[in-house]
Structure formats: C-alpha cells, structure tokens
Write an enzyme that holds these catalytic residues in place. Structure first.
Site, mmCIF file in Angstrom:
data_model
loop_
_atom_site.group_PDB
_atom_site.id
_atom_site.type_symbol
_atom_site.label_atom_id
_atom_site.label_comp_id
_atom_site.label_asym_id
_atom_site.label_seq_id
_atom_site.Cartn_x
_atom_site.Cartn_y
_atom_site.Cartn_z
ATOM 1 N N ARG A 1 0.824 -1.213 0.000
ATOM 2 C CA ARG A 1 0.000 0.000 0.000
ATOM 3 C C ARG A 1 0.855 1.258 0.000
ATOM 4 O O ARG A 1 0.575 2.218 0.701
ATOM 5 C CB ARG A 1 -0.922 0.015 1.214
ATOM 6 N N CYS A 2 1.870 1.256 -0.808
ATOM 7 C CA CYS A 2 2.856 2.329 -0.851
ATOM 8 C C CYS A 2 2.783 3.010 -2.214
ATOM 9 O O CYS A 2 2.405 2.385 -3.206
ATOM 10 C CB CYS A 2 4.242 1.703 -0.633
ATOM 11 N N GLY A 3 3.175 4.250 -2.268
ATOM 12 C CA GLY A 3 3.241 4.936 -3.550
ATOM 13 C C GLY A 3 4.207 4.283 -4.519
ATOM 14 O O GLY A 3 4.094 4.443 -5.732
ATOM 15 N N THR B 1 4.543 0.948 -4.685
ATOM 16 C CA THR B 1 4.081 -0.419 -4.925
ATOM 17 C C THR B 1 4.072 -0.803 -6.400
ATOM 18 O O THR B 1 4.412 -1.949 -6.723
ATOM 19 C CB THR B 1 2.696 -0.637 -4.278
#
Length: 159
Positions: A35-37, A39
């Site tokens: 759930r990371c920018g 990803t």
C-alpha cells in the site's frame, strides 16, 4: 562477518529459509509494501526477475510494515495481492523489520555493507534495493525512488 549465503531468514510460511538456496546468483533484495506509492515497482521488479532469471538473477522481496503501516496484511494476504495484482513470481519472505532493535539480520548486514547517503544506515522507506553479486558482496544500494529498469545496467554488469 557471516557470508550472506549463510544468513537464515524467515520464510513466508513462518519457517526458516537459508539464503544458501540463492548462493551464486546476482540478487536484488528489496523491502516491499502493498500500500505504498512505490508499490507499482512490483511490475518492474518482476520484469527484471523474469528477464534475467536464466542468467542467474533473482529478486528477493521482504515485506515491511515499518513505514506508514503500508504492509498490514499477513503472509497469505501479501502473497495473494502480489500474485493477483502484479503476477509476482519472485520469492517473497515473511514480513520483517528493517530498522530498529528488531531489524532482520539480513538487513542489518545489507545496511552495514552499503550505507546510504552521508553514511546513514537506516532505511528511509519501502522499496529500498540492494544489489548483491554472485559472491555475496553488496555492490549497490538504491533509493526507493530508483525505478527497477534504471538498475538494469548494473545488473547486466554483474551477470
């Protein structure tokens, strides 16, 4: 110092896994998050993994929830997300810490061998990448902003 191939890590199923299974290969070791920018880098990491696997290259993914709670799932949820969303086939291990008193020994070693800017050892965010040569020597550390395709030249030089 213990060779990287002798380090024991936690497998996704919670058991132990020896990095000896990856000895003699060029490795890109990455702390990941779903759930990371960053990803979407899973796509590029998988492309590297598939593109160079026959030449002795592997990506090894180590999910981490230390940065903004961006990897909250359990091993099954993480594996499902990576498989269904990005068709990831490279090995994913158990969720770990990369900084602090509970930092995984592998990442302690990687950080010691390849400090960041100005000699800092702490990992700043998800998708920090470490390139390891066939002999187990850490050759480079890449920031989360470094896209996987930008690392191709360095990988090819080691293959």
């Amino acid at each position: 110092m213990v060779p990287i191939a002798d380090i024991i890590v936690r497998a996704a199923d919670g058991g132990s896994a020896s990095l000896a299974a990856h000895a003699g290969k060029v490795l890109l070791i990455v702390n990941t998050a779903s759930r990371c920018g960053f990803t979407p880098q899973y796509e590029g990491l998988e492309a590297l993994h598939r593109g160079y696997a026959e030449r002795g290259f592997e990506v090894l993914g180590f999910p981490c929830n230390q940065f903004g709670g961006q990897e909250p799932g359990d091993a099954a949820q993480i594996a499902s997300f990576c498989s269904l969303t990005y068709d990831v086939t490279f090995p994913l291990f158990a969720r770990i810490d990369v900084n602090g008193s509970n930092a995984d020994p592998l990442f302690e070693r990687l950080k010691a061998d390849a400090p960041g800017l100005l000699g800092t050892k702490a990992i700043k965010w998800n998708f920090t990448k470490f390139l390891v040569d066939r002999s187990g020597k850490v050759r480079a550390r890449y920031a989360p902003t470094s896209k996987p395709q930008a690392i191709r030249v360095d990988i090819e030089a080691l293959l």
